[in-house]
Design a protein around this motif. Structure first.
Motif, PDB file in Angstrom:
ATOM      1  N   SER A  73       0.847  -1.193   0.000  1.00 29.71           N
ATOM      2  CA  SER A  73       0.000   0.000   0.000  1.00 29.71           C
ATOM      3  C   SER A  73       0.885   1.245   0.000  1.00 29.71           C
ATOM      4  O   SER A  73       1.730   1.423   0.870  1.00 29.71           O
ATOM      5  N   TRP A  74       0.653   2.087  -1.023  1.00 29.11           N
ATOM      6  CA  TRP A  74       1.536   3.242  -1.236  1.00 29.11           C
ATOM      7  C   TRP A  74       1.468   4.244  -0.108  1.00 29.11           C
ATOM      8  O   TRP A  74       2.424   4.930   0.194  1.00 29.11           O
ATOM      9  N   HIS A  75       0.292   4.333   0.564  1.00 31.76           N
ATOM     10  CA  HIS A  75       0.168   5.442   1.502  1.00 31.76           C
ATOM     11  C   HIS A  75       1.058   5.275   2.727  1.00 31.76           C
ATOM     12  O   HIS A  75       1.350   6.233   3.419  1.00 31.76           O
ATOM     13  N   LEU A  76       1.525   4.033   2.981  1.00 29.62           N
ATOM     14  CA  LEU A  76       2.436   3.861   4.112  1.00 29.62           C
ATOM     15  C   LEU A  76       3.779   4.525   3.839  1.00 29.62           C
ATOM     16  O   LEU A  76       4.479   4.928   4.763  1.00 29.62           O
ATOM     17  N   TYR A  77       4.134   4.638   2.528  1.00 27.45           N
ATOM     18  CA  TYR A  77       5.376   5.353   2.204  1.00 27.45           C
ATOM     19  C   TYR A  77       5.258   6.816   2.633  1.00 27.45           C
ATOM     20  O   TYR A  77       6.205   7.436   3.077  1.00 27.45           O
TER      21      TYR A  77
END
Lengths: 491, 227
Positions: B63-67
């Motif tokens: 999941s990109w938003h954890l970046y």
């Protein structure tokens, strides 16, 4: 509504519920820019009035379920109550400020911050009440806390700095536990609702409660109860409340006495519904009742040694908050109904009392009991209003608190007869202290006036509040009773 | 490695565990530091490890938003906050030594007890959850409790705040470890930490201005007559 359809839609904010939240937050930005304080105080009233007008539309919005906002009987009712107290406190604040400026307790530069934070606080409270997402509720609660901390610390006396530091740290720890509880609640709901927004939304959690993981739910419950219990001023994490209520500017004490508690208690109430619907989770009632009862007893005995009037009434707030939590813990439609009724009456009464005490403290240039006395002989209207307010708080008929306290006691007697004894002792000891202070504050020889006299109209909000408590105590409209019963159903 | 399935013994599990464990060790280190600069440094390292843990979870869960969470942890918590803390220490000329309310040995014993408590509380209740989530949660709770312990055992307002910030690192660790936590929450939490930090900063100046020290014992003494 299908939980999978819950998405974040910015257009949701254009609904009356969204606007009721956005108006104060936007007004805060404007108020931070308005330099002349007279205009700012009027703009403050206008913004609170607009928010109240929008909140008045909420009863027709019931059934709105979105990713961000949830308008049901409970949230619409409490938001309306909060917006109302926000409006009357803004009106009171308009008369309160000139005296504080004259007495040099607040300076003009800091008033911009005061007005802006007043609106941030109001907006965050409304968002916390109307939010569908437990995470957003948490954030709004934290935002409101930061706004309140800044306002409490405004007078920059040593006491005010102490109060706001304590407020910040204790509430910081409490709210941190609540966030941990939020994460765990999400984990508990994962098996039932899958990853994503629904597992944090009240509207989806309610129907799916039975399929949540019961043991994980227990863990979440403990953290959320302690976390939001801190905000509700429940013992043993109540220490921030007397300080911040005593040291902050009075209009904020008046709003805070109602709103923060109500939001925290409503979260606990919703959580109770989720727990009760899950067969494997523990029964949520007894822990909530224990915290409530402990708060009632602790506060009732703490009322006696107090020498500061605002601190005294803050302890009384803890007592009433404990009683409301106790009623919510009892549960059942009757118990929750009595709790909601008590919450309403207490919010209105306590705001009125703080407004009277604030006015008396301005007149006497001090808020200690030995500085305020004999109000009826020197300031008849103020003394009589305060006496009526305290009589209402003692739960004497014909005021509304009598009926709600009576309902809570009879419901306790029906369900758990043994608990009537400690609860009754707490209420009696508290009432006794209140009656004693009613005598010293309002009767007897008057103490000298050392401060500036506020405008007469500053008592109008208190009359309005006490009038509502009186009328609702004498004759509760059937529509309101039905509304509260609907809000109490299925909790 | 594709989204979600975390098997016991897999690399993803080991690394996540290692990062969480490192954060816990750093929490213990915070407990017995004698110098303010060391406390700030260790806090910065803990935030750095948090950023790594969030980025690792982002890769594992896909999941990109954890970046984004990781980036916030890196820039706000590991760089910006420690830098401004240093500035405050310099500007206010605070004593560089940490004033402690409770000795190092009892504090460490209490810390170990709190860690054991966290494991005893979390592990049995979350048996059904994935192993990683379960142990991440236990570690996160230990960090939260140790942060609170630090707030209790320190007398200086600045170290109390670092205890609070470290506690918040634990909360972030808990949030990133749970799959699919909505982004809006993490973003707002990060924002609030920044706001809260600014408010704390304002308070340092106010307390300092009033009492000529950041020792909170002074705070307890004022207003005593009013109660």
């Amino acid at each position: 509504m299908n939980p999978a359809l819950l998405t974040l839609d910015p257009l949701e904010l254009a609904s009356p519920a969204g606007l009721a939240v956005l108006v104060p937050l936007a007004a805060a930005g404007l108020l931070a820019l308005i330099r002349p304080w007279r205009i700012a105080a009027r703009a403050n009233i206008a913004a609170a009035g607009a928010s109240f007008a929008l909140a008045c539309l909420l009863p027709w919005q019931v059934g709105h379920v979105g990713g961000l906002l949830l308008v049901d009987h409970l949230s619409a009712y409490l938001a309306l109550l909060t917006a109302f107290v926000g409006l009357t406190s803004a009106v009171y604040s308009h008369a309160f400020i000139p005296v504080e400026i004259a007495a040099r307790r607040l300076d003009r530069r800091r008033l911009r911050l005061y007005h802006a934070m007043f609106q941030v606080f109001l907006g965050c409270m409304l968002l916390a009440l109307l939010s569908n997402n437990l995470g957003v509720t948490w954030v709004a609660m934290e935002g409101a806390t930061i706004a309140a901390v800044l306002v409490v610390g405004l007078p920059r006396t040593a006491e005010a700095i102490e109060a706001s530091w304590k407020f910040f740290l204790i509430c910081g720890v409490g709210i941190a536990l609540a966030l941990f509880g939020t994460v765990v609640l999400y984990l508990a709901a994962l098996p039932a609702l899958g990853p994503g927004l629904p597992a944090m939304s009240w509207s989806a959690l309610g129907p799916a409660a039975a399929r949540c993981n019961g043991t994980v739910l227990n863990l979440a419950f403990v953290f959320l109860l302690i976390g939001y219990g801190t905000k509700a001023g429940l013992a043993p994490l109540h220490a921030w409340m007397p300080d911040s209520h005593a040291e902050g500017p009075t209009p904020v004490s008046a709003v805070m006495a109602g709103s923060i508690l109500n939001v925290a208690l409503s979260v606990i109430l919703r959580l109770r519904g989720v727990m009760a619907a899950n067969p494997t989770a523990i029964a949520p009632g007894p822990p909530i009742m224990a915290l409530g009862l402990a708060s009632v007893l602790m506060a009732a005995f703490s009322l006696w040694p107090r020498r500061d009037a605002k601190r005294f009434f803050a302890f009384s707030t803890i007592e009433q908050s404990g009683l409301t939590a106790f009623a919510f813990g009892l549960g059942g439609q009757a118990g929750v109904f009595a709790g909601l009724l008590h919450m309403t009456f207490h919010t209105l009464t306590k705001a009125a009392i703080f407004q009277c005490v604030g006015r008396a403290a301005q007149l006497k240039a001090g808020q200690r009991f030995d500085q305020i006395g004999g109000l009826i002989s020197s300031h008849r209207l103020l003394g009589l209003t305060l006496a009526a307010g305290i009589a209402a708080l003692v739960a004497l008929p014909p005021f509304g608190l009598f009926s709600s306290a009576f309902l809570i006691l009879t419901e306790t007697a029906r369900r758990d007869p043994l608990l009537v004894a400690p609860l009754g002792v707490g209420l009696l000891v508290g009432a006794w202290a209140l009656v004693w202070r009613l005598q010293t504050l309002c009767l007897g020889p008057a103490t000298p006036d050392r401060g500036h006299a506020p405008a007469h109209l500053s008592l109008a909000p208190a009359w309005l509040h006490l009038g509502i408590v009186l009328v609702l105590g004498l004759a509760m409209p059937a529509g309101l009773a039905a509304w509260l019963l609907a809000a109490a159903a299925s909790r | 490695m594709t989204g979600g399935q975390i098997v016991f013994g897999a690399l993803s599990y080991d690394v996540a565990h290692l990062l969480g464990g490192a954060m816990l060790v750093l929490s213990f280190l915070l407990l017995y530091q004698r110098r303010l600069s060391a406390v700030i440094n260790i806090y910065a390292v803990q935030a750095l490890v948090l950023a790594a843990a969030a980025a690792w979870q982002g890769w594992v869960q896909g999941s990109w938003h954890l970046y984004l969470t990781a980036a916030i942890a890196l820039f706000a918590k590991a760089i910006a906050i420690p830098l401004s803390l240093r500035r405050i220490v310099r500007q206010l000329a605070i004593h560089r030594a940490v004033e402690i309310a409770l000795g190092v040995f009892p504090t460490m014993i209490l810390g170990v007890a709190l860690g054991a408590l966290a494991i005893l509380v979390v592990l049995p209740t979350t048996l059904a959850a994935q192993a990683l989530t379960r142990e991440d949660l236990a570690i996160a709770l230990s960090i939260v409790l140790l942060g609170q312990l630090m707030m209790i055992t320190r007398r200086n307002a600045l170290t109390q705040v670092i205890g609070f910030l470290s506690l918040e690192n634990g909360l972030s660790l808990a949030a990133v470890g749970v799959e699919g936590m909505p982004l809006v929450v993490e973003l707002s939490v990060a924002f609030l930490v920044l706001v809260a930090f600014i408010v704390f900063g304002v308070f340092f100046y106010r307390i300092r201005e009033r009492f000529d020290s950041l020792d909170v014992r002074h705070l307890d003494q004022v207003g005593e007559g009013l109660r």
